[in-house]
Scaffold this active site. Structure first.
Site, PDB file in Angstrom:
ATOM      1  N   ASN A 208       1.563   4.329   1.047  1.00  0.00           N
ATOM      2  CA  ASN A 208       1.715   5.779   1.197  1.00  0.00           C
ATOM      3  C   ASN A 208       1.849   6.118   2.676  1.00  0.00           C
ATOM      4  OD1 ASN A 208      -1.035   6.250   2.304  1.00  0.00           O
ATOM      5  ND2 ASN A 208      -1.592   5.382   0.316  1.00  0.00           N
ATOM      6  N   ASP A 277      -4.213   4.305  -5.947  1.00  0.00           N
ATOM      7  CA  ASP A 277      -4.951   4.408  -7.213  1.00  0.00           C
ATOM      8  C   ASP A 277      -4.578   3.268  -8.158  1.00  0.00           C
ATOM      9  OD1 ASP A 277      -6.427   6.717  -6.650  1.00  0.00           O
ATOM     10  OD2 ASP A 277      -4.653   7.973  -7.007  1.00  0.00           O
ATOM     11  N   LYS A 335     -13.822  16.443  -7.892  1.00  0.00           N
ATOM     12  CA  LYS A 335     -14.069  15.110  -7.306  1.00  0.00           C
ATOM     13  C   LYS A 335     -15.491  15.010  -6.759  1.00  0.00           C
ATOM     14  CE  LYS A 335      -9.376  13.723  -6.293  1.00  0.00           C
ATOM     15  NZ  LYS A 335      -8.226  13.861  -5.431  1.00  0.00           N
TER      16      LYS A 335
HETATM   17  O1  PMT Z   1      -4.209   8.895   7.795  1.00  0.00           O
HETATM   18  P1  PMT Z   1      -3.602  10.211   8.249  1.00  0.00           P
HETATM   19  O2  PMT Z   1      -2.113  10.123   8.420  1.00  0.00           O
HETATM   20  O3  PMT Z   1      -4.302  10.763   9.446  1.00  0.00           O
HETATM   21  O4  PMT Z   1      -3.814  11.265   7.063  1.00  0.00           O
HETATM   22  C1  PMT Z   1      -5.085  11.683   6.717  1.00  0.00           C
HETATM   23  C2  PMT Z   1      -5.267  11.774   5.179  1.00  0.00           C
HETATM   24  C3  PMT Z   1      -4.356  12.855   4.618  1.00  0.00           C
HETATM   25  C4  PMT Z   1      -4.932  10.430   4.531  1.00  0.00           C
HETATM   26  C5  PMT Z   1      -6.779  12.120   4.950  1.00  0.00           C
HETATM   27  O5  PMT Z   1      -7.079  13.352   5.540  1.00  0.00           O
HETATM   28  C6  PMT Z   1      -7.107  12.151   3.445  1.00  0.00           C
HETATM   29  O6  PMT Z   1      -6.948  13.146   2.766  1.00  0.00           O
HETATM   30  N1  PMT Z   1      -7.587  10.998   2.899  1.00  0.00           N
HETATM   31  C7  PMT Z   1      -7.829  10.799   1.481  1.00  0.00           C
HETATM   32  C8  PMT Z   1      -6.521  10.505   0.786  1.00  0.00           C
HETATM   33  C9  PMT Z   1      -6.682  10.268  -0.689  1.00  0.00           C
HETATM   34  O7  PMT Z   1      -6.433   9.194  -1.157  1.00  0.00           O
HETATM   35  O8  PMT Z   1      -7.168  11.291  -1.341  1.00  0.00           O
HETATM   36  P2  PMT Z   1      -7.449  11.276  -2.958  1.00  0.00           P
HETATM   37  O9  PMT Z   1      -7.670  12.712  -3.289  1.00  0.00           O
HETATM   38  O10 PMT Z   1      -6.363  10.556  -3.680  1.00  0.00           O
HETATM   39  O11 PMT Z   1      -8.777  10.441  -3.101  1.00  0.00           O
HETATM   40  C10 PMT Z   1     -10.079  11.041  -3.129  1.00  0.00           C
HETATM   41  C11 PMT Z   1     -11.079  10.194  -2.412  1.00  0.00           C
HETATM   42  O12 PMT Z   1     -11.293   8.982  -3.138  1.00  0.00           O
HETATM   43  C12 PMT Z   1     -10.718   9.796  -1.000  1.00  0.00           C
HETATM   44  O13 PMT Z   1     -11.905   9.865  -0.228  1.00  0.00           O
HETATM   45  C13 PMT Z   1     -10.253   8.352  -1.139  1.00  0.00           C
HETATM   46  O14 PMT Z   1     -10.539   7.595   0.046  1.00  0.00           O
HETATM   47  C14 PMT Z   1     -11.119   7.863  -2.298  1.00  0.00           C
HETATM   48  N2  PMT Z   1     -10.506   6.810  -3.132  1.00  0.00           N
HETATM   49  C15 PMT Z   1      -9.398   7.063  -3.873  1.00  0.00           C
HETATM   50  C16 PMT Z   1      -8.897   6.076  -4.696  1.00  0.00           C
HETATM   51  C17 PMT Z   1      -9.547   4.834  -4.755  1.00  0.00           C
HETATM   52  N3  PMT Z   1      -9.085   3.862  -5.527  1.00  0.00           N
HETATM   53  N4  PMT Z   1     -10.633   4.596  -4.006  1.00  0.00           N
HETATM   54  C18 PMT Z   1     -11.134   5.576  -3.211  1.00  0.00           C
HETATM   55  O15 PMT Z   1     -12.129   5.349  -2.513  1.00  0.00           O
END
Ligand code: PMT
Length: 400
Positions: A208, A277, A335
């Site tokens: 990504n 994911d 979440k």
């Molecule tokens: O890296 P940059 O370019 O500076 O951009 C920053 C960012 C946009 C990546 C950052 O601010 C951000 O939003 N990070 C989380 C991105 C994400 O995957 O969000 P999500 O809504 O899909 O996931 C929710 C949370 O679960 C996140 O804390 C993620 O780290 C965690 N996760 C998700 C999937 C997984 N399999 N394991 C996880 O730990």
């Protein structure tokens, strides 16, 4: 009067942002600092030494070989006088000079002669900032513990849009002396950052747009607030934060394993990585050959690192991120609950000026009893704000 008793030596180099430096001097003085100014020859094309002398209340130095100035306060004395050397704006040329240790004018000589920490607020055209030579110089200087404030993103004097604007004088004045309260002193903080890569075959993967900038800024901010920080990072192309232990991984599985190995010793866990994911069900050992018109890949779920950490028997204080393109609050709150987090920072990534791979971000932070908006700002500034908020919540949580 946060900077009372501190001597700040302000070096100004020749960029258009130099016109903002009299205001910067006033803002530093308003915080209690004593300010002396050194200008390069080209800086004088953009800002008047007389104006700088008037606002700083001290003579402005510009010449290494000026016998009168040397008799008043010699350059070695000036270098020793400084508690902090701030160069704002710093041009690409000056960064290159600093990288190579040149000493062909007063300011570059002072940079070599001082034992004070050096902070740089770069300002240049966005293409010049992104040029490999400038990025290499940035990496070298950061390795030598030179601190960078900015650059900010936005419209530039030349009409370009991108990273390269000098931070605003107020932001520089607020951040130049990192006498940040040691709110996380003695705490161990584990942070994930960047993307993960999920291999399809030996030459292809899915990933990504995460650049790692937000997570790296958080790691640096936590370190500045006194924490001992471990960063688990996906593949990124940015310099490592100072005094932070960085562990590099590639896939979500590897990130999961590395986090689980390190989390036992952590007081705080922050999941900022954009973890895939799903991963391909089978990584083929040979390159997939082009054959049919369509190719179907089957994906299976990756472990959820954040949720696994928060569901441990004795979990650390846990902050997750939510990257959403719609219903930001609703999805973030779901979440927070589902993953059993202490806090969640939501960013609206439908806006391409913030979030993934940009210099700036804007966050809304939620916790079970409240929420707070952190307005759009450079990621380094936002990271400090978020870590301060987290430190407060962490303390209140401990006292519960
Ligand atoms: O890296 P940059 O370019 O500076 O951009 C920053 C960012 C946009 C990546 C950052 O601010 C951000 O939003 N990070 C989380 C991105 C994400 O995957 O969000 P999500 O809504 O899909 O996931 C929710 C949370 O679960 C996140 O804390 C993620 O780290 C965690 N996760 C998700 C999937 C997984 N399999 N394991 C996880 O730990």
């Amino acid at each position: 009067m946060q900077y009372k008793g501190k001597n700040i030596l302000l070096g100004i180099t020749g960029g258009i942002a130099a016109y903002k430096t009299p205001d910067l001097v006033r803002k530093l003085i308003a915080k209690g600092a004593e300010v002396r100014v050194v200008v390069t020859d080209s800086a004088k094309e953009f800002v008047s030494p007389l104006a700088l002398q008037a606002v700083s209340g001290n003579p402005v130095s510009d010449n290494l070989l000026d016998k009168d100035a040397e008799a008043a306060m010699g350059h070695i004395e000036l270098a020793k006088w400084a508690d902090q050397l701030l160069i704002a704006p710093a041009t690409a040329n000056f960064m290159a000079k600093l990288t190579y240790g040149l000493a062909d004018d007063l300011l570059s000589t002072l940079c070599l002669a001082t034992a004070a920490p050096i902070t740089i607020a770069p300002a240049m055209n966005q293409q010049m900032w992104l040029a490999p030579a400038t990025q290499d110089n940035l990496a070298v200087l950061q390795k030598r513990n030179v601190r960078f404030l900015g650059p900010a993103q936005g419209e530039q004097a030349c009409g370009d849009v991108g990273p390269g604007r000098m931070l605003e004088p107020q932001d520089i004045a607020d951040l130049v002396l990192p006498d940040l309260p040691q709110l996380l002193f003695g705490r161990k903080v584990l942070i994930t950052a960047g993307p993960t890569r999920e291999d399809i075959d030996p030459v292809r993967y899915i990933t990504n747009h995460s650049s790692g900038k937000m997570g790296y800024a958080l790691a640096q901010a936590a370190q500045q607030l006194g924490a001992e920080v471990t960063l688990v990072s996906g593949p990124v192309n940015i310099p490592k934060p100072n005094k932070v232990k960085t562990l590099n991984i590639s896939s979500a599985e590897q990130m999961h394993e590395t986090v689980m190995q390190n989390v036992m010793h952590s007081d705080i866990f922050i999941g900022c990585a954009a973890v895939a994911d799903y991963k391909p069900l089978n990584r083929t050992s040979q390159k997939i050959k082009k054959s049919d018109q369509e190719l179907t890949l089957t994906f299976i779920k990756n472990p959820d690192i954040l949720s696994d950490v928060a569901h441990l028997d004795n979990p650390p204080f846990t902050l997750g991120f939510a990257a959403e393109t719609q219903n930001v609050k609703e999805y973030a709150l779901s979440k927070l609950q589902r993953k059993k987090l202490n806090m969640i920072a939501a960013n609206d990534v439908s806006d391409d000026k913030i979030g993934f791979n940009s210099e700036q971000n804007a966050l809304t932070v939620f916790w079970p009893e409240g929420e707070q908006k952190l307005e759009i700002a450079d990621k380094s500034i936002l990271a400090i704000q978020l870590m301060k908020l987290l430190a407060l919540r962490y303390k209140e949580n401990k006292n519960d």
